[in-house]
Design a protein around this motif. Structure first.
Motif, PDB file in Angstrom:
ATOM      1  N   SER A  58      24.129  18.103  44.794  1.00 16.32           N
ATOM      2  CA  SER A  58      23.632  19.482  44.754  1.00 16.32           C
ATOM      3  C   SER A  58      24.666  20.462  44.212  1.00 16.32           C
ATOM      4  N   HIS A  59      25.695  19.937  43.550  1.00 16.92           N
ATOM      5  CA  HIS A  59      26.702  20.852  42.993  1.00 16.92           C
ATOM      6  C   HIS A  59      27.297  20.234  41.735  1.00 16.92           C
ATOM      7  N   VAL A  60      26.660  20.516  40.600  1.00 14.27           N
ATOM      8  CA  VAL A  60      27.201  20.067  39.308  1.00 14.27           C
ATOM      9  C   VAL A  60      27.062  21.200  38.292  1.00 14.27           C
ATOM     10  N   HIS A  61      27.898  21.157  37.277  1.00 11.72           N
ATOM     11  CA  HIS A  61      27.853  22.153  36.197  1.00 11.72           C
ATOM     12  C   HIS A  61      27.674  21.420  34.874  1.00 11.72           C
ATOM     13  N   PHE A  62      26.634  21.783  34.151  1.00  8.74           N
ATOM     14  CA  PHE A  62      26.421  21.248  32.808  1.00  8.74           C
ATOM     15  C   PHE A  62      26.252  22.430  31.858  1.00  8.74           C
ATOM     16  N   LEU A 151      20.773  30.278  45.511  1.00 10.00           N
ATOM     17  CA  LEU A 151      21.625  31.008  44.588  1.00 10.00           C
ATOM     18  C   LEU A 151      23.069  30.906  45.024  1.00 10.00           C
ATOM     19  N   LYS A 152      23.955  31.068  44.019  1.00 12.23           N
ATOM     20  CA  LYS A 152      25.391  31.035  44.326  1.00 12.23           C
ATOM     21  C   LYS A 152      26.008  32.371  43.960  1.00 12.23           C
ATOM     22  N   VAL A 153      26.913  32.819  44.813  1.00 11.49           N
ATOM     23  CA  VAL A 153      27.682  34.025  44.514  1.00 11.49           C
ATOM     24  C   VAL A 153      29.166  33.678  44.546  1.00 11.49           C
ATOM     25  N   PHE A 154      29.932  34.420  43.747  1.00 13.08           N
ATOM     26  CA  PHE A 154      31.378  34.198  43.643  1.00 13.08           C
ATOM     27  C   PHE A 154      32.129  35.373  44.245  1.00 13.08           C
ATOM     28  N   MET A 155      33.207  35.061  44.951  1.00 11.19           N
ATOM     29  CA  MET A 155      34.096  36.111  45.467  1.00 11.19           C
ATOM     30  C   MET A 155      35.345  36.228  44.596  1.00 11.19           C
ATOM     31  N   THR A 156      35.434  35.426  43.558  1.00  8.64           N
ATOM     32  CA  THR A 156      36.549  35.528  42.614  1.00  8.64           C
ATOM     33  C   THR A 156      36.050  35.275  41.199  1.00  8.64           C
ATOM     34  N   TYR A 157      36.939  35.422  40.236  1.00 10.49           N
ATOM     35  CA  TYR A 157      36.739  35.243  38.781  1.00 10.49           C
ATOM     36  C   TYR A 157      36.250  36.518  38.122  1.00 10.49           C
ATOM     37  N   GLU A 158      36.962  36.859  37.066  1.00 11.10           N
ATOM     38  CA  GLU A 158      36.570  37.967  36.192  1.00 11.10           C
ATOM     39  C   GLU A 158      35.154  37.719  35.671  1.00 11.10           C
ATOM     40  N   VAL A 183      28.239  30.123  48.624  1.00  8.71           N
ATOM     41  CA  VAL A 183      29.335  31.072  48.405  1.00  8.71           C
ATOM     42  C   VAL A 183      30.589  30.350  47.929  1.00  8.71           C
ATOM     43  N   HIS A 184      31.153  30.836  46.816  1.00 12.28           N
ATOM     44  CA  HIS A 184      32.493  30.415  46.381  1.00 12.28           C
ATOM     45  C   HIS A 184      33.477  31.385  47.024  1.00 12.28           C
ATOM     46  N   ALA A 185      34.222  30.888  48.003  1.00 11.66           N
ATOM     47  CA  ALA A 185      35.041  31.756  48.842  1.00 11.66           C
ATOM     48  C   ALA A 185      36.524  31.657  48.485  1.00 11.66           C
ATOM     49  N   VAL A 239      30.727  26.474  49.790  1.00 12.42           N
ATOM     50  CA  VAL A 239      30.864  25.281  48.940  1.00 12.42           C
ATOM     51  C   VAL A 239      32.343  24.923  48.748  1.00 12.42           C
ATOM     52  N   HIS A 240      32.554  23.734  48.281  1.00  6.48           N
ATOM     53  CA  HIS A 240      33.866  23.155  47.951  1.00  6.48           C
ATOM     54  C   HIS A 240      35.011  23.577  48.885  1.00  6.48           C
ATOM     55  N   VAL A 241      34.876  23.205  50.151  1.00  2.60           N
ATOM     56  CA  VAL A 241      35.906  23.525  51.151  1.00  2.60           C
ATOM     57  C   VAL A 241      37.049  22.506  51.021  1.00  2.60           C
ATOM     58  N   CYS A 288      41.381  22.608  39.297  1.00  6.74           N
ATOM     59  CA  CYS A 288      40.052  22.982  39.759  1.00  6.74           C
ATOM     60  C   CYS A 288      40.234  23.965  40.909  1.00  6.74           C
ATOM     61  N   SER A 289      39.163  24.639  41.268  1.00  3.69           N
ATOM     62  CA  SER A 289      39.283  25.655  42.319  1.00  3.69           C
ATOM     63  C   SER A 289      38.203  25.485  43.373  1.00  3.69           C
ATOM     64  N   PRO A 290      38.604  25.608  44.636  1.00  2.00           N
ATOM     65  CA  PRO A 290      39.968  25.653  45.140  1.00  2.00           C
ATOM     66  C   PRO A 290      40.743  24.425  44.680  1.00  2.00           C
ATOM     67  N   SER A 315      29.873  16.630  44.188  1.00  2.00           N
ATOM     68  CA  SER A 315      30.999  16.348  43.273  1.00  2.00           C
ATOM     69  C   SER A 315      31.684  17.611  42.769  1.00  2.00           C
ATOM     70  N   ASP A 316      30.950  18.733  42.667  1.00  2.00           N
ATOM     71  CA  ASP A 316      31.431  19.883  41.894  1.00  2.00           C
ATOM     72  C   ASP A 316      31.868  19.419  40.505  1.00  2.00           C
ATOM     73  N   HIS A 317      31.052  18.546  39.923  1.00  2.00           N
ATOM     74  CA  HIS A 317      31.312  18.039  38.558  1.00  2.00           C
ATOM     75  C   HIS A 317      31.357  19.220  37.596  1.00  2.00           C
ATOM     76  N   CYS A 318      32.499  19.450  37.007  1.00  2.00           N
ATOM     77  CA  CYS A 318      32.688  20.609  36.129  1.00  2.00           C
ATOM     78  C   CYS A 318      33.651  20.150  35.027  1.00  2.00           C
ATOM     79  N   PRO A 319      33.129  19.368  34.074  1.00  2.00           N
ATOM     80  CA  PRO A 319      33.988  18.551  33.222  1.00  2.00           C
ATOM     81  C   PRO A 319      34.475  19.259  31.953  1.00  2.00           C
ATOM     82  N   PRO A 341      41.026  25.560  31.528  1.00  2.00           N
ATOM     83  CA  PRO A 341      39.664  25.533  32.071  1.00  2.00           C
ATOM     84  C   PRO A 341      39.628  24.874  33.448  1.00  2.00           C
ATOM     85  N   ASN A 342      38.837  25.492  34.293  1.00  2.00           N
ATOM     86  CA  ASN A 342      38.875  25.233  35.722  1.00  2.00           C
ATOM     87  C   ASN A 342      37.762  24.286  36.143  1.00  2.00           C
ATOM     88  N   GLY A 343      38.086  23.066  36.458  1.00  6.29           N
ATOM     89  CA  GLY A 343      37.063  22.138  36.923  1.00  6.29           C
ATOM     90  C   GLY A 343      37.406  20.724  36.509  1.00  6.29           C
TER      91      GLY A 343
HETATM   92  N1  DUC Z   1      33.743  26.752  41.172  1.00  6.80           N
HETATM   93  C1  DUC Z   1      32.893  25.789  41.102  1.00  6.80           C
HETATM   94  O1  DUC Z   1      31.970  25.734  41.903  1.00  6.80           O
HETATM   95  N2  DUC Z   1      33.026  24.856  40.177  1.00  6.80           N
HETATM   96  C2  DUC Z   1      34.051  24.842  39.236  1.00  6.80           C
HETATM   97  C3  DUC Z   1      34.974  25.947  39.271  1.00  6.80           C
HETATM   98  C4  DUC Z   1      34.757  26.871  40.361  1.00  6.80           C
HETATM   99  O2  DUC Z   1      35.503  27.774  40.544  1.00  6.80           O
END
Ligand code: DUC
Ligand code: ZN
Ligand code: ZN
Length: 470
Positions: A58-62, A151-158, A183-185, A239-241, A288-290, A315-319, A341-343
């Motif tokens: 339930s967590h991949v990036h393509f 939905l996902k929200v981010f607490m970081t990244y420009e 939440v990306h914390a 996510v991704h603790v 990758c982050s965290p 996986s947070d697959h972010c290749p 690049p982060n992932g």
């Molecule tokens: N967050 C993610 O969920 N995946 C890759 C990079 C990031 O910051």
């Protein structure tokens, strides 16, 4: 009664039970579980095999845009192909709203990239980066009704980070609509402060990526996300603790009765920040982050799984390709870790790693493995019981597993679009030998046999765990 396929002689494992049983499949669905099921057009011999629900990641990036001149290594074809090789039958990638874009425009784009390109089934989470009145008041409620129920929200990244006010507004909509909020914390300002300071001191190598976002950055944001969700009274998924302190924030919230869930990933069980500290730019492979932390943090993440503080393992697959100017070795990345690049990739190795390090080494039991790798994903994101279990009426999404097979992970086994795996050389016991999606074999004995038109888009129900609280 006859079937299209009978999987015969295996041991069926669900999140609840383990039992010897044949599986009768008709029209892409599981039609019977039992013995002496009779005839079938095809018989699959599952002697000495585990018959598992296909993995749900339930967590991949393509195909996500990732910065100037950077190209993600996987689109939907190669990403879902790699997923299938790793025993997965459903993946949930993200649809990223770019600033100024409506969510519908973003979805149209991702659907056009995915349509006819998927080897396994796919559903989208929405990443909300521009929570305008129109997005929050009109688009999101309509899209949740249409089956985009997370939905996902981010607490970081420009360009991605939301202010606390925006987080609260978005959380309120998640509450009203019954969507699951991820939440990306990490604390954006703290990362910017530390990054600037490191750069000024000339500390720009990949290993300083980890120094720029240490544990307090994640702990503070995790605590804040939980507090904000408490104010709004909405369930959230952190996510991704990566470490104990963030995990303990989630545990404390759960002990206080809050519906806060957690996810961890293979990199937090298997890698440490030492992996980022290598000659030349090799460390970029692990950015990758965290960031990966240390051995004690790995132990904490195992505890989070064992004690069910975490409910999903993704996986947070972010290749990104390594040896590529559009990937990890982008020219700007040599000037500072900030631009690497982060992932990291991982959709194909998630299940073998959890099985080998978790089940075979006695850290978790087989039923928990199924829960963490498939069933809980389906339940939390509105796909259960169609997906995520082996039951009459469920889709025939199955990973046939050889629990004894010893495999040394090599990139050539992964079949993704990257040019490396962070787990090169890792020896695992247990490997998926057949992946079936809705009754059709997609990968068998390390060979792709399914076409990329087979995977379908899955509209989802509202997650029961996110249902509006009275
Ligand atoms: N967050 C993610 O969920 N995946 C890759 C990079 C990031 O910051
Ligand atoms: Zn994230
Ligand atoms: Zn991610």
């Amino acid at each position: 009664m006859s079937f299209d396929i009978i999987i015969r002689g295996g041991t069926v494992v669900t999140a609840a039970d383990t039992f010897a049983c044949d599986v009768g499949i008709r029209d892409g669905k599981i039609a019977a579980l039992g013995h002496d099921l009779g005839d079938a057009t095809a018989i699959i011999d599952a002697t000495d095999r585990l018959v598992l629900p296909g993995g749900i990641d339930s967590h991949v990036h393509f195909a996500q845009p990732s910065g100037d001149g950077i190209v993600m290594a996987d689109g939907f074809a190669s990403g879902t192909r790699s997923a299938a090789f790793g025993g997965n039958t459903t993946v949930l990638p993200f649809c990223l709203q770019e600033k100024g874009q409506t969510l519908r425009e973003a979805l149209k784009h991702y659907h056009s990239l995915a349509d006819g390109e998927c080897h396994v089934d796919v559903a989208f989470h929405l990443i909300v980066t521009d929570p305008t009145e129109h997005v929050l008041g009109q688009e999101l409620p309509a899209l949740v009704e249409d089956g985009y129920t997370s939905l996902k929200v981010f607490m970081t990244y420009e360009g991605l980070a939301l202010s606390d006010r925006e987080l609260l507004e978005t959380m309120a909509v998640a509450r009203e609509t019954g969507a699951m909020l991820m939440v990306h914390a990490e604390n954006f300002d703290a990362i910017r402060f530390l990054t600037d300071r490191l750069e000024r001191a000339g500390n720009t190598a990949p290993r300083f990526h980890a120094t720029s976002r240490p544990i307090p950055v994640e702990r503070e944001a995790t605590h804040r996300a939980i507090s904000l969700s408490e104010l709004v009274d909405v369930p959230i998924m952190i996510v991704h603790v990566s470490n104990r302190e963030a995990m303990d924030e989630i545990r404390r919230a759960q002990q206080r009765g809050l519906r806060v869930m957690g996810e961890t990933c293979p990199q937090y069980l298997m890698l440490t920040e030492k992996d980022l500290d290598q000659l030349n730019m090799e460390g970029a492979k692990y950015v990758c982050s965290p960031p990966p932390r240390d051995i004690a943090s790995q132990q904490a993440c195992w505890e989070g799984l064992q004690q069910k503080v975490f409910s999903v393992f993704s996986s947070d697959h972010c290749p990104f390709r390594y040896d590529d100017p559009q990937g990890k070795l982008a020219p700007k990345g040599r000037t500072s870790f900030r631009w690497v690049p982060n992932g990291i990739p991982g959709v194909a190795t998630r299940l073998p790693i959890l099985f080998s390090e978790g089940v075979v080494k006695g850290r978790i039991d087989l039923n928990s493995f199924v829960a963490f790798s498939a069933t809980n994903h389906a339940k939390i994101y509105g796909l259960y019981p169609r997906k995520g279990t082996i039951a009459v009426g469920s889709d025939a999404d199955i990973a046939l597993w050889d629990p004894k097979r010893k495999v040394t992970i090599r990139h050539e086994l992964i079949h993704d679009g990257a040019d490396y795996t962070p787990y090169e050389g890792l020896e695992v016991t247990g490997w998926p030998v057949l992946t079936m999606v809705r009754g059709k074999v997609v990968v068998e004995d390390g060979t792709l046999v399914g076409g990329k038109e087979h995977g379908t888009y899955l509209p989802r129900s509202k997650p029961p765990g996110a249902a509006t609280i009275p």
